[in-house]
Design a protein around this motif. Structure first.
Motif, PDB file in Angstrom:
ATOM      1  N   MET A 258       0.832  -1.198   0.000  1.00 33.81           N
ATOM      2  CA  MET A 258       0.000   0.000   0.000  1.00 33.81           C
ATOM      3  C   MET A 258       0.870   1.252   0.000  1.00 33.81           C
ATOM      4  O   MET A 258       0.538   2.260  -0.639  1.00 33.81           O
ATOM      5  N   SER A 259       2.000   1.183   0.688  1.00 30.59           N
ATOM      6  CA  SER A 259       2.946   2.296   0.669  1.00 30.59           C
ATOM      7  C   SER A 259       3.464   2.549  -0.734  1.00 30.59           C
ATOM      8  O   SER A 259       3.621   3.698  -1.167  1.00 30.59           O
ATOM      9  N   THR A 260       3.726   1.467  -1.485  1.00 28.61           N
ATOM     10  CA  THR A 260       4.169   1.609  -2.875  1.00 28.61           C
ATOM     11  C   THR A 260       3.118   2.342  -3.698  1.00 28.61           C
ATOM     12  O   THR A 260       3.445   3.232  -4.498  1.00 28.61           O
ATOM     13  N   LEU A 261       1.840   1.977  -3.511  1.00 37.34           N
ATOM     14  CA  LEU A 261       0.773   2.643  -4.259  1.00 37.34           C
ATOM     15  C   LEU A 261       0.636   4.113  -3.869  1.00 37.34           C
ATOM     16  O   LEU A 261       0.199   4.935  -4.673  1.00 37.34           O
ATOM     17  N   LYS A 262       1.005   4.423  -2.635  1.00 41.15           N
ATOM     18  CA  LYS A 262       1.008   5.825  -2.216  1.00 41.15           C
ATOM     19  C   LYS A 262       2.195   6.562  -2.832  1.00 41.15           C
ATOM     20  O   LYS A 262       2.049   7.656  -3.401  1.00 41.15           O
ATOM     21  N   LEU A 263       3.364   5.965  -2.762  1.00 38.13           N
ATOM     22  CA  LEU A 263       4.581   6.620  -3.226  1.00 38.13           C
ATOM     23  C   LEU A 263       4.618   6.785  -4.748  1.00 38.13           C
ATOM     24  O   LEU A 263       5.209   7.741  -5.256  1.00 38.13           O
ATOM     25  N   ASP A 294      -6.116  -1.398  10.382  1.00 42.31           N
ATOM     26  CA  ASP A 294      -5.205  -0.283  10.661  1.00 42.31           C
ATOM     27  C   ASP A 294      -4.575   0.234   9.369  1.00 42.31           C
ATOM     28  O   ASP A 294      -4.503   1.447   9.129  1.00 42.31           O
ATOM     29  N   ILE A 295      -4.104  -0.699   8.565  1.00 46.23           N
ATOM     30  CA  ILE A 295      -3.375  -0.341   7.344  1.00 46.23           C
ATOM     31  C   ILE A 295      -4.280   0.403   6.365  1.00 46.23           C
ATOM     32  O   ILE A 295      -3.907   1.447   5.813  1.00 46.23           O
ATOM     33  N   LEU A 296      -5.489  -0.135   6.158  1.00 44.42           N
ATOM     34  CA  LEU A 296      -6.400   0.516   5.226  1.00 44.42           C
ATOM     35  C   LEU A 296      -6.806   1.899   5.729  1.00 44.42           C
ATOM     36  O   LEU A 296      -6.882   2.856   4.947  1.00 44.42           O
TER      37      LEU A 296
END
Length: 346
Positions: A258-263, A294-296
């Motif tokens: 998910m961090s990759t999709l944000k970055l 939490d992550i979502l």
């Protein structure tokens, strides 16, 4: 789904194969391309673009399933090949897909299974031929690589749903008939079963942030999708509805992806978010773990867009057949989404 070799496979595939001139660099599709419709009696092809199928009876199951749906079936020339964990060499697997799109007698293409390895053949696909011969492609899991690349390079709508050897229960069959034969503007709504309990617990939707949104629906398997980051095979998610699912991944890996999709800017482009099932995504130890909730929340709540989780998408017996690239409206309060426009020509 075994995705452990996926990232290594992607690196090997892209490093060892130059980008073919067939990739539409300057000529990327600016509009959605609808596949031609299919009907009972049509000839469809079965291919294996990812992992090899171990049990011979699975080929029989896939063929009998499609025949029971009313189709005449042609097996890919290299369908039963094997090279390590793959269903043949990269060239053989790509050739089967290219041949099926080029053959005018074949009206639809079904992937027999997922696994890993589809990313390796992306530079070998003949995207010009695919765009000129639009026909439905069905599969999920590792087939996310094909859905993403084909839409990014051609604009063609493909279908994220059961593989040939997957579960073809009454729910999946009826949904297939409504979408492909009756060509309905399907509303995707979870089937809820109360069972012997005071309340309904199966297939429950959780609203992350309420509201409605409309746009092009894109996505698929989270691991496969994020591994395409930085390549010409990742679609443009501007104003899209992003849908995701996964299997067998620790929450910390979900967080990293998910961090990759944000970055890479994907999350900041989308108008809505749908999370399906994360099957067996349990922490395996260590000093504690974030939950999927939490992550979502961490990644989605700051976006202020409609979002929900729990859709029947993913590695589950009953699953939605999602037309990748189609226009939909989602309702995060109800936990549903529906097609706004037709997904076939004619």
């Amino acid at each position: 789904m075994n995705k452990r070799l996926f990232l290594k496979s992607l690196g090997l595939g892209l490093a060892g194969i130059p980008l073919s001139s067939s990739i539409l660099r300057e000529d990327l599709a600016k509009k959605v391309v609808l596949p031609k419709s299919i009907s009972k009696g049509d000839k469809v092809g079965i291919i294996s673009p990812s992992a090899a199928t171990a049990d011979r009876i699975q080929f029989q199951f896939a063929q009998e399933t499609l025949e029971a749906l009313g189709f005449e079936v042609r097996l890919g020339e290299n369908l039963k090949n094997r090279r390590g964990h793959l269903a043949g060499s990269d060239e053989e697997r790509a050739a089967d897909l290219n041949r099926m799109f080029a053959d005018p007698d074949i009206k639809g293409i079904i992937c027999i299974r997922g696994g890993s390895g589809a990313s390796r053949i992306l530079p070998m696909l003949d995207y010009k031929t695919i765009q000129k011969n639009p026909k439905p492609l069905l599969g999920y899991s590792d087939i996310t690589a094909l859905h993403s690349a084909i839409h990014a390079q051609t604009g063609l709508i493909t279908f994220h749903g059961p593989n040939g050897t997957g579960s073809w229960n009454s729910f999946n069959v009826r949904q297939f008939e409504k979408l492909f034969f009756e060509r309905e503007l399907v509303k995707f709504e979870n089937e809820t079963v109360k069972g012997d309990d005071l309340i309904v617990k199966q297939n429950r939707i959780q609203t992350i942030r309420p509201g409605k949104a409309s746009g092009k629906i894109l996505g698929g398997n989270l691991t496969v999708l994020t591994a395409l980051s930085g390549t010409p095979f990742l679609p443009d998610f501007k104003n899209a509805i992003l849908f995701l699912e996964d299997i067998g991944e620790d929450p910390y890996k979900i967080d990293r992806m998910m961090s990759t999709l944000k970055l890479n800017g994907t999350l900041d482009k989308i108008k809505g978010f749908i999370f399906g099932q994360c099957t067996d995504c349990n922490p395996s130890g260590g000093y504690g773990s974030l939950t999927i909730d939490d992550i979502l929340d961490d990644y989605l709540l700051p976006l202020n867009i409609p979002a929900f989780r729990g859709a029947m998408i993913g590695h589950v017996p009953k699953q939605f057949i999602v037309p990748v690239g189609a226009q939909v409206e989602m309702d995060a309060d109800a936990g549903t989404f529906r097609l706004l426009e037709k997904v076939f020509q004619g």
